[in-house]
Design a protein around this motif. Structure first.
Motif, PDB file in Angstrom:
ATOM      1  N   ASP A  48       0.852  -1.188   0.000  1.00  0.00           N
ATOM      2  CA  ASP A  48       0.000   0.000   0.000  1.00  0.00           C
ATOM      3  C   ASP A  48       0.892   1.243   0.000  1.00  0.00           C
ATOM      4  O   ASP A  48       1.407   1.634   1.042  1.00  0.00           O
ATOM      5  N   ILE A  49       1.092   1.830  -1.185  1.00  0.00           N
ATOM      6  CA  ILE A  49       1.924   3.024  -1.316  1.00  0.00           C
ATOM      7  C   ILE A  49       1.166   4.098  -2.073  1.00  0.00           C
ATOM      8  O   ILE A  49       0.181   3.823  -2.743  1.00  0.00           O
ATOM      9  N   THR A  50       1.663   5.313  -1.982  1.00  0.00           N
ATOM     10  CA  THR A  50       1.057   6.437  -2.702  1.00  0.00           C
ATOM     11  C   THR A  50       1.772   6.643  -4.039  1.00  0.00           C
ATOM     12  O   THR A  50       2.843   6.076  -4.268  1.00  0.00           O
ATOM     13  N   VAL A  51       1.193   7.478  -4.867  1.00  0.00           N
ATOM     14  CA  VAL A  51       1.834   7.838  -6.126  1.00  0.00           C
ATOM     15  C   VAL A  51       3.177   8.516  -5.835  1.00  0.00           C
ATOM     16  O   VAL A  51       4.178   8.241  -6.496  1.00  0.00           O
ATOM     17  N   ASP A  52       3.214   9.375  -4.829  1.00  0.00           N
ATOM     18  CA  ASP A  52       4.473  10.044  -4.480  1.00  0.00           C
ATOM     19  C   ASP A  52       5.540   9.041  -4.043  1.00  0.00           C
ATOM     20  O   ASP A  52       6.719   9.203  -4.369  1.00  0.00           O
ATOM     21  N   ASP A  53       5.132   7.999  -3.312  1.00  0.00           N
ATOM     22  CA  ASP A  53       6.077   6.933  -2.945  1.00  0.00           C
ATOM     23  C   ASP A  53       6.614   6.260  -4.212  1.00  0.00           C
ATOM     24  O   ASP A  53       7.807   5.998  -4.328  1.00  0.00           O
ATOM     25  N   ALA A  54       5.718   5.981  -5.147  1.00  0.00           N
ATOM     26  CA  ALA A  54       6.114   5.330  -6.403  1.00  0.00           C
ATOM     27  C   ALA A  54       7.049   6.229  -7.206  1.00  0.00           C
ATOM     28  O   ALA A  54       8.005   5.737  -7.820  1.00  0.00           O
ATOM     29  N   ARG A  56       9.194   8.360  -6.004  1.00  0.00           N
ATOM     30  CA  ARG A  56      10.511   8.266  -5.366  1.00  0.00           C
ATOM     31  C   ARG A  56      11.207   6.962  -5.755  1.00  0.00           C
ATOM     32  O   ARG A  56      12.410   6.945  -6.029  1.00  0.00           O
ATOM     33  N   LEU A  57      10.470   5.869  -5.792  1.00  0.00           N
ATOM     34  CA  LEU A  57      11.059   4.588  -6.171  1.00  0.00           C
ATOM     35  C   LEU A  57      11.542   4.598  -7.619  1.00  0.00           C
ATOM     36  O   LEU A  57      12.649   4.143  -7.924  1.00  0.00           O
ATOM     37  N   ILE A  58      10.712   5.107  -8.510  1.00  0.00           N
ATOM     38  CA  ILE A  58      11.047   5.127  -9.939  1.00  0.00           C
ATOM     39  C   ILE A  58      12.242   6.031 -10.210  1.00  0.00           C
ATOM     40  O   ILE A  58      13.152   5.672 -10.953  1.00  0.00           O
ATOM     41  N   THR A  59      12.250   7.216  -9.610  1.00  0.00           N
ATOM     42  CA  THR A  59      13.349   8.147  -9.881  1.00  0.00           C
ATOM     43  C   THR A  59      14.663   7.656  -9.268  1.00  0.00           C
ATOM     44  O   THR A  59      15.737   8.022  -9.754  1.00  0.00           O
ATOM     45  N   ALA A  60      14.576   6.821  -8.237  1.00  0.00           N
ATOM     46  CA  ALA A  60      15.795   6.234  -7.670  1.00  0.00           C
ATOM     47  C   ALA A  60      16.326   5.111  -8.564  1.00  0.00           C
ATOM     48  O   ALA A  60      17.530   4.864  -8.619  1.00  0.00           O
ATOM     49  N   GLU A  61      15.432   4.447  -9.286  1.00  0.00           N
ATOM     50  CA  GLU A  61      15.801   3.296 -10.114  1.00  0.00           C
ATOM     51  C   GLU A  61      16.131   3.679 -11.560  1.00  0.00           C
ATOM     52  O   GLU A  61      16.982   3.058 -12.190  1.00  0.00           O
ATOM     53  N   TYR A  62      15.422   4.671 -12.092  1.00  0.00           N
ATOM     54  CA  TYR A  62      15.551   5.037 -13.502  1.00  0.00           C
ATOM     55  C   TYR A  62      15.930   6.512 -13.647  1.00  0.00           C
ATOM     56  O   TYR A  62      15.639   7.327 -12.776  1.00  0.00           O
ATOM     57  N   ASP A  63      16.537   6.847 -14.760  1.00  0.00           N
ATOM     58  CA  ASP A  63      16.912   8.226 -15.065  1.00  0.00           C
ATOM     59  C   ASP A  63      15.710   8.925 -15.691  1.00  0.00           C
ATOM     60  O   ASP A  63      15.565   8.979 -16.922  1.00  0.00           O
ATOM     61  N   SER A  65      12.744  12.302 -14.805  1.00  0.00           N
ATOM     62  CA  SER A  65      12.409  13.427 -13.923  1.00  0.00           C
ATOM     63  C   SER A  65      11.205  13.060 -13.061  1.00  0.00           C
ATOM     64  O   SER A  65      10.349  12.257 -13.478  1.00  0.00           O
ATOM     65  N   PRO A  66      11.105  13.641 -11.876  1.00  0.00           N
ATOM     66  CA  PRO A  66       9.932  13.378 -11.028  1.00  0.00           C
ATOM     67  C   PRO A  66       8.615  13.738 -11.717  1.00  0.00           C
ATOM     68  O   PRO A  66       7.618  13.041 -11.551  1.00  0.00           O
ATOM     69  N   GLU A  67       8.626  14.804 -12.507  1.00  0.00           N
ATOM     70  CA  GLU A  67       7.390  15.228 -13.193  1.00  0.00           C
ATOM     71  C   GLU A  67       6.954  14.195 -14.222  1.00  0.00           C
ATOM     72  O   GLU A  67       5.767  13.838 -14.294  1.00  0.00           O
ATOM     73  N   ARG A  68       7.894  13.715 -15.011  1.00  0.00           N
ATOM     74  CA  ARG A  68       7.574  12.700 -16.023  1.00  0.00           C
ATOM     75  C   ARG A  68       7.158  11.397 -15.354  1.00  0.00           C
ATOM     76  O   ARG A  68       6.198  10.734 -15.772  1.00  0.00           O
ATOM     77  N   ALA A  69       7.885  11.017 -14.302  1.00  0.00           N
ATOM     78  CA  ALA A  69       7.555   9.789 -13.574  1.00  0.00           C
ATOM     79  C   ALA A  69       6.138   9.862 -13.017  1.00  0.00           C
ATOM     80  O   ALA A  69       5.359   8.920 -13.158  1.00  0.00           O
ATOM     81  N   LYS A  70       5.793  10.990 -12.409  1.00  0.00           N
ATOM     82  CA  LYS A  70       4.459  11.126 -11.814  1.00  0.00           C
ATOM     83  C   LYS A  70       3.369  11.019 -12.877  1.00  0.00           C
ATOM     84  O   LYS A  70       2.365  10.331 -12.670  1.00  0.00           O
ATOM     85  N   ALA A  71       3.567  11.667 -14.009  1.00  0.00           N
ATOM     86  CA  ALA A  71       2.566  11.608 -15.086  1.00  0.00           C
ATOM     87  C   ALA A  71       2.391  10.173 -15.580  1.00  0.00           C
ATOM     88  O   ALA A  71       1.259   9.704 -15.766  1.00  0.00           O
ATOM     89  N   ASP A  72       3.486   9.464 -15.779  1.00  0.00           N
ATOM     90  CA  ASP A  72       3.410   8.081 -16.260  1.00  0.00           C
ATOM     91  C   ASP A  72       2.801   7.154 -15.212  1.00  0.00           C
ATOM     92  O   ASP A  72       2.009   6.273 -15.549  1.00  0.00           O
ATOM     93  N   ILE A  73       3.161   7.348 -13.962  1.00  0.00           N
ATOM     94  CA  ILE A  73       2.602   6.517 -12.887  1.00  0.00           C
ATOM     95  C   ILE A  73       1.104   6.758 -12.758  1.00  0.00           C
ATOM     96  O   ILE A  73       0.331   5.807 -12.586  1.00  0.00           O
ATOM     97  N   GLU A  74       0.680   7.998 -12.847  1.00  0.00           N
ATOM     98  CA  GLU A  74      -0.758   8.298 -12.767  1.00  0.00           C
ATOM     99  C   GLU A  74      -1.524   7.629 -13.904  1.00  0.00           C
ATOM    100  O   GLU A  74      -2.639   7.136 -13.692  1.00  0.00           O
ATOM    101  N   LYS A  75      -0.943   7.558 -15.105  1.00  0.00           N
ATOM    102  CA  LYS A  75      -1.589   6.845 -16.222  1.00  0.00           C
ATOM    103  C   LYS A  75      -1.694   5.355 -15.910  1.00  0.00           C
ATOM    104  O   LYS A  75      -2.721   4.725 -16.167  1.00  0.00           O
ATOM    105  N   PHE A  76      -0.613   4.788 -15.385  1.00  0.00           N
ATOM    106  CA  PHE A  76      -0.587   3.366 -15.037  1.00  0.00           C
ATOM    107  C   PHE A  76      -1.638   3.054 -13.971  1.00  0.00           C
ATOM    108  O   PHE A  76      -2.415   2.103 -14.114  1.00  0.00           O
ATOM    109  N   VAL A  77      -1.684   3.872 -12.933  1.00  0.00           N
ATOM    110  CA  VAL A  77      -2.664   3.683 -11.858  1.00  0.00           C
ATOM    111  C   VAL A  77      -4.079   3.815 -12.398  1.00  0.00           C
ATOM    112  O   VAL A  77      -4.963   3.021 -12.060  1.00  0.00           O
ATOM    113  N   SER A  78      -4.307   4.785 -13.266  1.00  0.00           N
ATOM    114  CA  SER A  78      -5.632   4.976 -13.859  1.00  0.00           C
ATOM    115  C   SER A  78      -6.060   3.746 -14.657  1.00  0.00           C
ATOM    116  O   SER A  78      -7.212   3.292 -14.552  1.00  0.00           O
TER     117      SER A  78
END
Length: 87
Positions: A48-54, A56-63, A65-78
């Motif tokens: 049970d994690i938030t989008v913001d947690d995700a 942080r995980l993605i930006t630590a693992e992949y090159d 930006s936080p903005e791009r990661a958040k947009a892509d994660i929100e699409k995935f979650v949707s």
């Protein structure tokens, strides 16, 4: 947010595939193929994690930006929510 029980990720012929199990196999008649990032997020959302947690995980693992990661994660979650896969 968390992936609902009743779905399992399996590696089949080098691809990560999500399949319904149990009673979900009757109501969800499909499979989902995940790319590397989708597979990473799937594993993260087993908890049970938030989008913001995700983000942080993605930006630590992949090159990425936080903005791009958040947009892509929100699409995935949707997509997962639209298909009743995420709580």
């Amino acid at each position: 947010m968390k992936i609902k029980s009743g779905f399992a990720k399996r590696e089949i012929a080098g691809s990560n595939i999500v399949v319904p199990v149990g009673k979900n196999a009757v109501s969800f008649n499909a499979m989902i193929t995940l790319n590397e990032t989708g597979s990473f997020l799937w594993d993260a959302f087993q908890h049970d994690i938030t989008v913001d947690d995700a983000v942080r995980l993605i930006t630590a693992e992949y090159d990425v930006s936080p903005e791009r990661a958040k947009a892509d994660i929100e699409k995935f979650v949707s997509l997962l929510k639209d298909n009743s896969i995420m709580e």
